[in-house]
Design an enzyme around this catalytic site. Structure first.
Site, PDB file in Angstrom:
ATOM      1  N   ASP A   1       0.838  -1.207   0.000  1.00 53.95           N
ATOM      2  CA  ASP A   1       0.000   0.000   0.000  1.00 53.95           C
ATOM      3  C   ASP A   1       0.870   1.252   0.000  1.00 53.95           C
ATOM      4  OD1 ASP A   1      -2.701   1.211   0.211  1.00 53.95           O
ATOM      5  OD2 ASP A   1      -1.910   1.964   2.101  1.00 53.95           O
TER       6      ASP A   1
ATOM      7  N   LYS B   1       1.297   4.258  -2.999  1.00 61.96           N
ATOM      8  CA  LYS B   1       1.214   5.706  -2.759  1.00 61.96           C
ATOM      9  C   LYS B   1       2.470   6.409  -3.267  1.00 61.96           C
ATOM     10  CE  LYS B   1      -1.817   5.123   1.245  1.00 61.96           C
ATOM     11  NZ  LYS B   1      -1.963   5.186   2.705  1.00 61.96           N
TER      12      LYS B   1
END
Length: 818
Positions: free
Chosen positions: A679, A683
């Site tokens: 994750d 980003k």
């Protein structure tokens, strides 16, 4: 003297006529002299024509239709006057219907219906209505007198659309009113030749009668009583936010009427215009409303746009070719060929290069116009000097009307910008030298959307309607809807917007309503909906509604809507999403979405992809768009990992901290989703791409905190057992770092073309050293922020923060739509 005219809708039944009588009585109480023109009762003129055609076609049922018409009038007489008081009136009406019946019988026998006969038949509508209304008012003690306008209004014998002899008519009216002091009840629509043969004045004939009498009597005002509150800014059937105008000029009223406004027909105003008499449009059903006054232009009045009108269905004929450039007489030849076929041209637009000319006509004559031009320019077409003639169908014209349009800066820009940002293409543009309107030809399918876009931009600029479609009202979506409802007044007052929920879909059901629905009812609407969830169908319906200023919000965490993003943007619908999947997939897809949104002048906003409501992505975009160069990106982008590493103490066990984070709700149901580092890598990848580097996910080196053995754990409990067995390894590193007055931090880093995410040891000089709790932080080192990086820090996770960030993106789009 005032002249009042009441249309068919105002006298549709006895109840309405009673209301009209009250209005007249109130006017008479003002002690000002009035004259009153009436149309036939509602639908009667159409019925007279229908019966005429039945008789002409030898259909015996014309008699039944006539009996129905007779009964309608007698019922009104009874309702207005009662049987005892209406004997004399009934005889007058009997005589009129006897005469009408004889005419119809003649048409039936001869199978002939000349324009002269049809005019005579149509005259019975006004003669009957005025006879009944005059008698009714007399029965109520109002001193009135029946006046058949054909006795005074003299015309030529162009039956169906007779021209008025004003010299003779004005003298007749003036002489008559000098001798008659009672209030005159005047038949609209009809005149007569010098030989006394009845004629009709064509479309808007009763309005025309009012204007003729008003001008002849030098009236102070002519009132046209109808069923709307004056002249509106737009057609209320197409633009629900339309409103009545206080005043328009004669010229503006004519322009609006030409382009579809139905309140008044332009030629009817000519007599009043010449005498500079005010015309006021009033509503019979709302008599206290002041209505709209049509007046001569006053130069002291500042400019404003008065209305938006439209012609719903036109065809555009296009002629072009190099042989037209600089050749004298091409336009004259073109329009001569059309005139010979009696083709009316609605709009003309010609390029200054003279290479092309196009014009709009009624669709019924589009092919006729094409043939006429091809015949006239046959030689030029054969030689190639003129290309083939093209006819485009299914188009509409929008006219933006107001005085001094051409002299007012920014009007055209505002119009074109509003349409462009909603994906509405223009086929042709025209602005007359009168400066009264800008006319635009668009696709017919886009007409309702275009009218609403322009109306909101021009007349409701202080408050625009944003239509929202929300997918996934789960944690983030639910908080977003709560936030919009909670801040409704602020959004209206400060952002000058109304956020209207039009559609919502979850994993089981969906609901759409083109008029929108109360945000507070979204749960009930979904639960009670009969429509099962269907992603593709939801998007199809959203596109089919074609609403202006539409935003699709994907608040899901899945990829179910991602494949439709490009198509949604191509449909001129903006997108807001906290979902990172689209932007962290292939770079080609990321780039395509960016270019598609630019091409279609819509917005694709995903400010919450990194840091929830923190202004990380938007700040980075601003830096790049203003010429700054990104040298290094460092950040802590996981609230979960931030909490875990900020909770570490010298005697901490890593497994205990992870368990505590899960219990506190900082992790996903399966903590491995957070600890894998993927994750965070997504980003970082998004920020790298925003910095104009075409990176792929494989280019990011990821240090996972989930061992190969832990990845294979079949359950969360088994995972924690494995994690506990690995505590010693973590504990040893923790002690070493803390002993050296350093901290462990899970950092995403991009520098010199290399990207990595993983554990780093940082000391007190590092900007991340004092990070607390679950906060996120990012540091941008750029050409302009070189010695000291630009740092953004704060809560970067959670449904409430994310929902606020989504709302910020929605309001940014609202501001962009302007």
């Amino acid at each position: 003297m005032k002249v009042l005219k009441f249309g068919g809708s105002s006298v549709g039944n006895a109840e309405r006529i009673n209301s009209v009588v009250m209005i007249i009585q109130q006017e008479l109480n003002k002690k000002e002299k009035i004259a009153i023109i009436f149309s036939a009762f509602q639908t009667v003129t159409d019925k007279l024509i229908e019966i005429s055609n039945l008789a002409l076609n030898k259909e015996i049922r014309y008699r039944d239709e006539l009996e129905t018409l007779i009964k309608l009038h007698y019922d009104i007489i009874t309702d207005l006057n009662g049987k005892p008081d209406s004997k004399e009136l009934l005889k007058e009406v009997d005589d009129l219907f006897l005469s009408l019946g004889e005419i119809y019988h003649g048409v039936f026998l001869l199978r002939e219906l000349t324009p002269r006969t049809l005019d005579f038949i149509q005259s019975f509508g006004e003669r009957l209505s005025c006879t009944i209304i005059t008698s009714t008012m007399q029965n109520r003690g109002i001193k009135t007198e029946y006046l058949q306008a054909s006795e005074l209004v003299k015309t030529d014998d162009n039956f169906g659309n007779a021209s008025v002899n004003y010299t003779l008519t004005n003298k007749n009216i003036s002489d008559y009113f000098k001798k008659h002091n009672r209030t005159q009840i005047i038949t609209g629509f009809i005149g007569s030749t010098k030989d006394g043969v009845i004629t009709t004045l064509g479309r808007g004939g009763s309005d025309y009668t009012a204007s003729i009498f008003g001008a002849a009597l030098n009236a102070s005002e002519i009132q046209i009583w109808t069923d709307v509150d004056g002249i509106l800014t737009a057609d209320p059937r197409k633009v629900k936010n339309s409103f009545s105008l206080k005043a328009v000029t004669y010229e503006e009223a004519m322009e609006l009427s030409h382009f579809g406004a139905k309140v008044i027909y332009p030629p009817t105003m000519q007599p009043a215009l010449k005498k500079k008499i005010k015309i006021r449009i009033k509503n019979t059903f709302n008599p206290s409303f002041p209505g709209t006054v049509i007046v001569e232009r006053e130069k002291s009045v500042p400019f404003n746009i008065k209305g938006i009108s439209s012609i719903d269905n036109v065809s555009l004929v296009r002629v072009q070719g190099s042989g037209m450039i600089g050749v004298t007489g091409v336009a004259a030849k073109l329009f001569k060929s059309l005139a010979e076929k009696n083709i009316n041209i609605i709009l003309i637009s010609q390029a200054s290069s003279e290479h092309s000319i196009c014009f709009a006509v009624h669709p019924s004559v589009g092919s006729v116009a094409k043939e006429a031009i091809e015949t006239e320019f046959g030689t030029e077409i054969k030689s190639g000097n003129i290309s083939k003639v093209v006819v485009e169908d299914n188009l509409s014209i929008i006219a933006v009307v107001g005085e001094d349009m051409k002299q007012t800066p920014g009007i055209s820009g505002m119009v074109f910008q509003a349409l462009g940002k909603n994906g509405i293409n223009l086929h042709a543009i025209a602005q007359g030298s009168s400066e009264l309107n800008i006319s635009l030809v668009i696709d017919k399918a886009c007409l309702p959307k275009a009218l609403n876009v322009l109306h909101d931009s021009i007349f409701l600029a202080k408050k625009k309607v944003i239509n929202l479609f929300i997918a996934g009202p789960g944690m983030v979506g639910r908080e977003l809807l709560n936030l919009i409802e909670d801040r409704k007044e602020f959004i209206s007052r400060e952002a000058h917007a109304e956020l209207k929920l039009v559609g919502v879909i979850n994993s089981s059901k969906m609901f759409l309503d083109s008029d929108g629905f109360e945000i507070s009812t979204w749960k009930d609407q979904l639960e009670n909906s009969e429509n099962l969830s269907d992603t593709q169908l939801f998007i199809q319906k959203m596109k089919a509604l074609n609403l202006p200023n539409s935003i699709f919000i994907d608040s899901t965490a899945s990829r179910i809507f991602i494949p439709f993003y490009k198509n949604i943007l191509e449909s001129s619908i903006s997108i807001v999403t906290p979902n990172k999947i689209a932007n962290s997939s292939r770079y080609k897809d990321f780039y395509d979405l960016s270019q598609t949104s630019k091409k279609h002048q819509v917005q694709f906003r995903y400010g919450t992809n990194v840091g929830a409501a923190l202004p990380i992505i938007n700040t980075l975009k601003d830096l790049v768009q203003n010429g700054d160069e990104i040298f290094k990106i460092e950040g802590v982008f996981s609230g979960t990992l931030s909490y875990i590493f900020n909770s570490i103490k010298i005697d901490s066990k890593f497994s205990d901290i992870v368990k505590e984070a899960k219990k506190a709700g900082f992790t996903e149901p399966d903590p491995r989703d957070d600890l894998s580092g993927l994750d965070v890598a997504r980003k970082l990848l998004i920020l790298i791409r925003e910095s104009k580097y075409p990176f792929e996910m494989k280019d990011v080196k990821v240090e996972s905190l989930v061992s190969a053995k832990a990845k294979k754990a079949a359950s969360i409990d088994e995972y924690f057992e494995i994690l506990e067995s690995e505590d010693e390894k973590f504990s040893k590193r923790i002690k070493e770092v803390i002993t050296e007055n350093k901290k462990l931090c899970y950092i995403a880093k991009f520098e010199k073309g290399k990207a990595e995410v993983g554990i780093q040891e940082i000391d007190s000089r590092h900007p991340f050293y004092n990070l607390e709790g679950s906060d996120n932080i990012v540091a941008f080192t750029t050409k302009n922020f070189n010695d000291k990086p630009l740092v953004i820090k704060g809560p970067g996770a959670g449904p409430i923060n994310t929902a606020f960030g989504v709302l910020v993106d929605i309001l940014r789009i609202s501001n962009y739509l302007g």
